[in-house]
Design an enzyme around this catalytic site. Structure first.
Site, PDB file in Angstrom:
ATOM      1  CG  MET A  70     -13.907   9.492 -14.533  1.00 57.90           C
ATOM      2  SD  MET A  70     -12.723   8.953 -15.819  1.00 57.90           S
ATOM      3  CE  MET A  70     -13.733   7.868 -16.806  1.00 57.90           C
ATOM      4  NE  ARG A  71     -12.880  14.622  -8.756  1.00 61.83           N
ATOM      5  CZ  ARG A  71     -13.283  15.870  -8.698  1.00 61.83           C
ATOM      6  NH1 ARG A  71     -12.412  16.846  -8.813  1.00 61.83           N
ATOM      7  NH2 ARG A  71     -14.555  16.173  -8.534  1.00 61.83           N
ATOM      8  CG  ASN A 126     -12.556  -2.135 -15.320  1.00 67.58           C
ATOM      9  OD1 ASN A 126     -11.960  -3.037 -15.909  1.00 67.58           O
ATOM     10  ND2 ASN A 126     -13.101  -1.115 -15.966  1.00 67.58           N
ATOM     11  CG  HIS A 153      -6.523   5.386 -21.009  1.00 67.69           C
ATOM     12  ND1 HIS A 153      -7.215   6.471 -20.509  1.00 67.69           N
ATOM     13  CD2 HIS A 153      -6.384   5.592 -22.346  1.00 67.69           C
ATOM     14  CE1 HIS A 153      -7.468   7.310 -21.506  1.00 67.69           C
ATOM     15  NE2 HIS A 153      -6.976   6.808 -22.617  1.00 67.69           N
ATOM     16  N   GLY A 191     -18.258   0.972 -11.963  1.00 71.41           N
ATOM     17  CA  GLY A 191     -17.523  -0.015 -11.177  1.00 71.41           C
ATOM     18  C   GLY A 191     -17.505  -1.414 -11.763  1.00 71.41           C
ATOM     19  CG  ASN A 245      -5.675   4.923 -14.857  1.00 71.51           C
ATOM     20  OD1 ASN A 245      -6.786   4.700 -14.370  1.00 71.51           O
ATOM     21  ND2 ASN A 245      -5.521   5.689 -15.926  1.00 71.51           N
TER      22      ASN A 245
HETATM   23  C1  GAR Z   1     -13.351   2.125 -17.965  1.00 71.06           C
HETATM   24  O1  GAR Z   1     -13.575   1.933 -19.349  1.00 71.06           O
HETATM   25  C2  GAR Z   1     -11.983   2.737 -17.737  1.00 71.06           C
HETATM   26  O2  GAR Z   1     -11.017   2.299 -18.651  1.00 71.06           O
HETATM   27  C3  GAR Z   1     -12.296   4.194 -17.949  1.00 71.06           C
HETATM   28  O3  GAR Z   1     -13.516   4.380 -17.312  1.00 71.06           O
HETATM   29  C4  GAR Z   1     -14.287   3.195 -17.424  1.00 71.06           C
HETATM   30  C5  GAR Z   1     -14.799   2.848 -16.058  1.00 71.06           C
HETATM   31  O4  GAR Z   1     -15.689   1.787 -16.111  1.00 71.06           O
HETATM   32  N1  GAR Z   1     -11.265   5.029 -17.409  1.00 71.06           N
HETATM   33  C6  GAR Z   1     -10.862   6.158 -17.992  1.00 71.06           C
HETATM   34  O5  GAR Z   1     -11.355   6.594 -19.007  1.00 71.06           O
HETATM   35  C7  GAR Z   1      -9.726   6.853 -17.274  1.00 71.06           C
HETATM   36  N2  GAR Z   1      -9.190   7.886 -18.086  1.00 71.06           N
HETATM   37  P1  GAR Z   1     -16.166   1.074 -14.789  1.00 71.06           P
HETATM   38  O6  GAR Z   1     -16.530   2.174 -13.781  1.00 71.06           O
HETATM   39  O7  GAR Z   1     -17.372   0.293 -15.200  1.00 71.06           O
HETATM   40  O8  GAR Z   1     -15.046   0.214 -14.289  1.00 71.06           O
END
Ligand code: GAR
Length: 211
Positions: A96-97, A20, A115, A18, A113
């Site tokens: 991740m869903r 972000n 990425h 979390g 989203n």
């Molecule tokens: C982030 O790097 C995001 O870009 C990635 O998961 C991480 C979550 O970090 N998302 C993906 O890979 C989606 N395919 P966070 O939970 O610390 O925000």
């Protein structure tokens, strides 16, 4: 920050750390992001992001793994809760869903989203490791609208990052996160300011310059 901008109401979907989500909370609190987070939805009960939300006084909803046995049903539950909280934009932040029709139809062109690669390269759940292993010299971050195909919706913003010689994958990840934590709130602020436009009959997104 312009006083006339009406804060947009966000629902944030998470699965893990979390950071972000935290970046959004911090920007809202410092007054540089015109948004409110109405609900945080986690696909995992142990997601650290849930603690971040609770600390910030944000309501949370945690879905049990078993409900995802029927992904459409899970998304119907999520969409209903988001609507009940008057959410305008659904923001996936390390969720991740895949999102399905119940969410996409309830929030048309309003599901985002982030990425950790320059799409369409390195789609999927291990983009940083995949880009590192591939040996790319440039990678980066993409913010895009979500659609029914994984990591394939219209691109709103991208920021590139040179991969320096000798970086470990952990160092690459740290630099990717640093970009994410700036780019995602910036894109959401552009949405709040009404500067983000999806061109009709195309997948192109135009962002008006800051006035
Ligand atoms: C982030 O790097 C995001 O870009 C990635 O998961 C991480 C979550 O970090 N998302 C993906 O890979 C989606 N395919 P966070 O939970 O610390 O925000």
């Amino acid at each position: 920050m312009s006083k006339e901008i009406k804060p947009i109401k966000l629902g944030v979907l998470i699965s893990g750390n979390g950071t972000n989500l935290q970046a959004m909370i911090d920007r809202i609190q410092e007054g540089t992001l015109d948004a409110t987070i109405e609900l945080v939805v986690s696909s995992r009960p142990d997601a650290k992001g849930l603690r971040r939300a609770e600390k910030a006084g944000i309501q949370t909803l945690t879905l049990d793994k078993s409900i995802y046995a029927n992904p459409e049903q899970a998304d119907l539950v999520i969409a209903t809760e988001l609507k009940q909280h008057h959410v305008e934009y659904v923001v996936m932040a390390g969720y991740m869903r895949k999102v399905h029709d119940p969410i996409l139809a309830a929030f048309p062109n309003c599901v985002l989203n982030i990425h950790p690669a320059l799409l369409p390269s390195f789609k999927g759940a291990h983009a940083i490791q995949d880009a590192y292993d591939y040996g790319v010299k440039v990678t980066g971050v993409t913010v895009h609208f979500a659609n029914s195909d994984y990591d394939s919706g219209s691109i709103i913003a991208q920021r590139a990052l040179n991969v320096e010689e000798g970086w470990s994958v952990d160092e690459l990840e740290a630099h990717i996160h640093e970009i994410e934590h700036e780019l995602y709130p910036d894109v959401i602020e552009a949405l709040a300011q009404g500067r983000v436009h999806l061109e009709p009959s195309s997948r192109r997104v135009v962002i008006d310059p800051i006035q």
